[in-house]
Design an enzyme around this catalytic site. Structure first.
Site: not given
Length: 759
Positions: A57, A108
């Site tokens: 990420h 998200h």
């Protein structure tokens, strides 16, 4: 520092001490590389920093080699439009007259499956802080969403929580939600996509970047206290696949999801804007994924020196936290600023005025190390670039899936099509009521779309549009992606996503100027997924080069799969447009009786991957519609000229559901009927449901039609007159498909989501 042996020295003296690096997501070779960089084993705090910053990420370790292609295809003309681009917190483009716009979309996804409300809420909060960090005032948000089947039990758990989280955070911030998408498909069951976009405006001279320069300058942490919520949060969750347990209890890693406080962020926004106005900030970074590990290492590595941090100065809201936890916490509503010593008192006074907690936690040094102390012990002593910018870079294996040929060969030719007028009528009503085409009002009515009074258009408009306060200028934003097209051909599918978002901005009358993207894919350890990713990146980059608009930044989200089942490749594309005069915007849909309705662009027999194939036959196969970006650009130029001359009473993009869906929505949005005569070139079914790109439905006063068609000929845009708008009681009449009362259409269009998710 104490005279006792500090933690860094102890690490050097105990090289064989076992460390839980695998549990933190590091591979054996990555852990060894950290030892080689440091010349010793890392301390626990250093191990935590490297593990979160080298996660997929945060480090983009599987995508970097492909993302470089964006830079290779960006021309000097495209680059000249950008004040900040890929690598910054958000992209910034100059729109003239001293104004700049910053926008970005991020994911998200996994946190929103674990805890839908807080996952989605903190997704909004995080993207808003990215915009704040550029020196801008956030002015609007949008949310591209993907869920499993609309009638699935888990969708009924996840979707309401996600929507409530988005509405709670955005509404409390006072930011209008002006766009996005809601898409349902079984591939997202157990792995929803919650992407969040924010757009902000600033004067060009107010641009701020994330760097720590100037020896002796102070590092100030301000905003909320640091707690145990979000330890590892998105940085860990987004770097791991879900296992096969869709209950959410069978995950390999379950770090806590961050908890958002929008009221703290609201005052943080105003505080930041005053700090910028008074020129009190040298550099600034928001604290999102990886928390202080990210903020300190990125500020230091982008600066011209080192940095010393006293972790004891960090305000905490939990007792007995370790240094590793303080550094890894992803507690929300925090920012980190670099401030000259002369400005510290004034900085603190501004924070106090807004009741924002602010603490000096360190300073810029003349060395080249990031040094962090905790409880009189040195717990971190690292070269900051090795943490922030010199993580692993992988050339993952790439292979076109063996199943791709069979998928492409399985087109829609053999599927039964409606043949009679009644079957066509039934198909129109079925499509209009389907989960992916029905009204999104159940979702969007929970968002405040008009707060602050500058919103010019929002859902169900093709593009959200908002006025730049105090001016006659406006910006338009649209996000799009048809993942079924991307599954059939990821290169073409990415270009179709770009073309649709570009067209949605164009039908508002705005001129598209820039792109942001959120690239949602399965596991990078799967060669087939990496083939999809490489193809999509190249398609998007090549498409932007042809359209002449730059990719200014975005996000890569890998590991979107449950067990061995990956989502369809979903490269969500956001396009930003600019309109110089808000009075020249084009309304969405039909706006007056007696207008001539025209179809712009060419319709071909393109039904593979279409919503019709999906809804009626649960079918996916074949080839997506062709892409003609020169035609898309010509259509956009035509629409901008038509807007400037005030020729159009309304416009609507054609995409999912084809012409039939566009006609229904244009009528319902404008509360008007229409009499439509379909061109005879193709059979009525194809004309109504084909999803050919590069098309728009427009309406114009009869007196303006000659000038409009003259512009079409000049720009090489194919057009056909379809009919005339009529009073609402006349309904929608389509030759060969019958008469539709608006009440019947509205019942079908508006009833689906309330029936599924309650009133």
């Amino acid at each position: 520092m104490s005279d006792s042996v500090d933690t860094v020295q102890l690490a050097a003296q105990t090289p064989e001490q076992a460390q839980p690096y695998r549990e933190l997501g590091l591979r054996d070779d990555e852990y060894q590389r950290i030892r080689d960089i440091l010349g010793r084993r890392p301390t626990d705090a250093e191990l935590a920093m490297y593990s979160v910053m080298w996660s997929e990420h945060c480090s983009y370790k599987s995508s970097k080699v492909h993302l470089r292609y964006f830079g290779e295809t960006t021309t000097e003309e495209m680059r000249a439009k950008m004040l900040a681009g890929i690598g910054e917190n958000a992209g910034v483009v100059d729109i003239g007259e001293g104004w700049a716009v910053t926008f970005k979309v991020e994911s998200h996804n996994h946190p929103s499956y674990v805890e839908p409300h807080q996952g989605a809420a903190t997704g909004v909060g995080g993207i808003v802080r990215d915009i704040m960090a550029m020196g801008a005032r956030p002015i609007a948000v949008a949310d591209p969403l993907r869920f499993g089947p609309a009638d699935a039990d888990d969708t009924k758990r996840v979707l309401p929580g996600v929507v409530s989280g988005i509405s709670f955070y955005g509404n409390c911030l006072g930011l209008p939600n002006i766009g996005g998408e809601v898409v349902f498909d079984r591939v997202y069951a157990g792995n929803p996509l919650v992407n969040a976009l924010c757009v902000g405006v600033l004067r060009t001279e107010d641009l701020h970047l994330a760097h720590a320069s100037g020896t002796g300058n102070k590092i100030i942490l301000f905003g909320a206290r640091t707690g145990l919520d979000g330890i590892g949060g998105v940085s860990v969750l987004a770097s791991e696949t879900f296992d096969g347990d869709e209950t959410g209890t069978g995950r390999k890693k379950l770090p806590s999801v961050q908890v958002g406080d929008p009221f703290t962020e609201k005052v943080l926004i105003e505080c930041c804007l005053e700090l910028f106005r008074e020129d009190l900030v040298v550099g600034i970074q928001d604290l999102g994924g990886a928390g202080l590990s990210c903020a300190t290492s990125e500020l230091a590595s982008a600066g011209d020196g080192g940095m010393h941090i006293d972790l004891d100065a960090v305000p905490l809201r939990a007792r007995h936290m370790t240094a590793a936890e303080v550094l890894s916490s992803e507690s929300q509503e925090r920012m980190c600023a670099v401030v000259t010593p002369a400005n510290v008192d004034r900085f603190m006074a501004v924070c106090a005025k807004w009741d924002v907690l602010a603490t000096v936690i360190g300073e810029v040094t003349d060395g080249d190390r990031l040094v962090i102390d905790w409880h009189d012990q040195r717990v971190v002593d690292v070269p900051p670039r090795t943490v922030a910018h010199q993580g692993p870079v992988y050339q993952r294996p790439i292979a076109r899936p063996e199943s791709q040929d069979a998928l492409v060969a399985n087109g829609t030719k053999a599927l039964r099509r409606p043949a009679t007028e009644q079957e066509l009528r039934d198909t129109v009503l079925t499509m209009v009521a389907s989960p992916n085409l029905c009204s999104r009002a159940w979702v969007t009515d929970q968002y405040d779309r008009y707060v602050r009074g500058n919103t010019l258009s929002a859902q169900p408009a093709d593009a959200g549009m908002i006025r730049i306060e105090g001016t006659s200028r406006a910006i338009a934003v649209a996000t799009d992606c048809n993942a079924r097209f991307c599954a059939l051909d990821p290169y073409t599918g990415a270009q179709l996503a770009l073309a649709e978002a570009y067209r949605n901005v164009a039908v508002s009358g705005a001129t598209p100027v820039a792109v942001t993207d959120c690239l949602n894919f399965g596991s990078p350890e799967d060669p087939g997924v990496m083939w999809q990713f490489e193809q999509a990146v190249r398609g998007l980059a090549d498409g932007c080069a042809q359209l002449g608009i730059p990719v200014t930044g975005g996000n890569v989200s890998f590991y979107n799969q449950t067990g061995a089942t990956a989502i369809h490749p979903t490269p969500v594309v956001g396009v930003l447009g600019v309109l110089d005069d808000v009075d020249r915007r084009i309304p969405n849909g039909f706006t007056a009786e007696g207008h001539t309705v025209l179809l712009l662009g060419e319709t071909l027999e393109e039904l593979d991957g279409s919503e019709w194939a999906h809804v009626v036959h649960d079918h996916l196969g074949g080839r997506p519609p062709r892409v003609d970006l020169a035609a898309e650009r010509a259509l956009a130029v035509l629409l901008a000229e038509a807007a400037t001359e005030g020729l159009l009473g309304g416009a609507h993009d054609l995409s999912d559901g084809g012409l039939a869906q566009a006609l229904v929505e244009a009528c319902l949005i404008g509360e008007l009927g229409a009499e439509i005569n379909l061109p005879e070139k193709l059979e009525p079914f194809v004309t109504l449901f084909a999803e050919s790109a590069g098309r728009a439905l427009v309406a114009a006063e009869p007196a303006n039609v000659a000038r409009l068609t003259e512009l079409c000929r000049r720009h090489g845009v194919i057009f056909a007159e379809l009919g005339t708008t009529r009073p609402s009681e006349a309904g929608l009449m389509i030759t060969g498909s019958g008469q539709f009362a608006l009440t019947d259409l509205r019942k079908a269009w508006e009833g689906t989501l309330p029936a599924l998710f309650g009133h």
